[in-house]
Each structure stands twice: as structure tokens, then as C-alpha cells.
Motif scaffolding. Sequence first.
Motif, PDB file in Angstrom:
ATOM      1  N   TYR A  82     -24.323 -28.739 -50.399  1.00 28.28           N
ATOM      2  CA  TYR A  82     -24.979 -27.701 -49.613  1.00 28.28           C
ATOM      3  C   TYR A  82     -25.343 -26.661 -50.632  1.00 28.28           C
ATOM      4  O   TYR A  82     -26.741 -26.177 -50.835  1.00 28.28           O
ATOM      5  CB  TYR A  82     -24.543 -27.375 -48.536  1.00 28.28           C
ATOM      6  N   PHE A  86     -28.939 -25.557 -51.775  1.00 33.33           N
ATOM      7  CA  PHE A  86     -29.747 -24.288 -51.469  1.00 33.33           C
ATOM      8  C   PHE A  86     -29.849 -23.220 -52.222  1.00 33.33           C
ATOM      9  O   PHE A  86     -30.629 -22.404 -52.247  1.00 33.33           O
ATOM     10  CB  PHE A  86     -28.682 -23.878 -50.080  1.00 33.33           C
ATOM     11  N   ALA A  95     -31.149 -29.446 -48.798  1.00 29.86           N
ATOM     12  CA  ALA A  95     -29.897 -28.729 -48.079  1.00 29.86           C
ATOM     13  C   ALA A  95     -29.793 -29.199 -46.869  1.00 29.86           C
ATOM     14  O   ALA A  95     -28.860 -29.326 -46.314  1.00 29.86           O
ATOM     15  CB  ALA A  95     -30.125 -27.033 -48.211  1.00 29.86           C
TER      16      ALA A  95
END
Length: 185
Positions: A82, A86, A95
Motif C-alpha cells: 500500500y 500510494f 493502492a
Amino acid sequence: MQPPAGSQVSRVPAQRTPPEQLAPPAPAPAPVRPKRPVRTVLAVVAGVLAVLCTVGGVVGFVLYDRATAPDRSAPDVVVDNYLRAFLVDRNDTRAEEFDCAGRADADALRALRDDLVAREQRFNTTISVSWGPLAVQQSGESAVVEVELIISASVEDISQSDRQRWRFETRREDGWGVCSAQRAD
């Protein structure tokens, strides 16, 4: 009716040979089976190729699906992926593959990313984000992952870095997902 005069036709009625005295008819020759080895071989080869192509397609699909599916096998793995999507790649779509069914509460992390982008533009530099070990505290189907983000930049040949502690709440639904991200400092 009588035959015309002077005809050589006998006046004796025609006699036919009784059927039992006739020679049996010649047996019909057995039908010659056309040779088709080439056609048979081609049919078998085509069948085998069709089966192999079908099996190859299924195997290819399964391998492709496994290779491209996001790794959501553990809380620390999903947080790492993630963060990479991101903050490093800055790809919201990627993400979302690692959050809780597309509904992560990541406003604080989004604010951090927006601030980094604004600073990059203001100072005409590139800011990189990395992180250290991820600490996991798991409790059943949920887990808290804490990590220290390291934000680094070089402005006018001067290297600068900042460290921030972050806390990610994860939950296992269909694989692990990031449900919220908050600064822990």
C-alpha cells in the motif's frame, strides 16, 4: 396372334429354364474400403492439438492470474504494498487494491502525499519516501501495523530527511487490506 407368313419364328411356345436350374448369380464383390490413413491421422492430431491448446490456455490463465494478483497474504505485506503504491508510485488505483474493499480512511496519508508533491514543485526537487521494519500486532481478523516513514530530499545539494511514525489498521476480508492510516507521533 399368328406370326406373319414366311417367318422363321417357330410356333413352339418359348420355354424358360426353371429357376432352380439356373446358375446362381455371381456374388457381389465386397465393397472396397477406401484407404483413409491420412484422414484418420489428421483427425487424431487435430484432436490432440485441440486438447493441448485448451489445457495450455487454462494453465496460462491460472499462472497469469497468480502472477498479477496483488499480494494480500499478511498485514505487513499489504501495508508495504500500500505504501509503495500510494507514496512511491503515487498510483491511487493500485493502492486501492490493498485497502479494505476500496474504503480506506487514509486522509492523513493523502495530506502527507499532497504536501510532498507541493514541496517538490516549490523547491524543484524530488522527495523520496522509504520505511523501516513493520511491527505487526495481530488479533484475530484484524491487525495494527506500525512503521517509521523516512522522507528524504536533496535541496541545493543539501540532504534532508524526516522520520514519522505511522499506524495502519488492517483487516482480513478477502485477503488483508489497509482500513485506516494515521500518524502515530
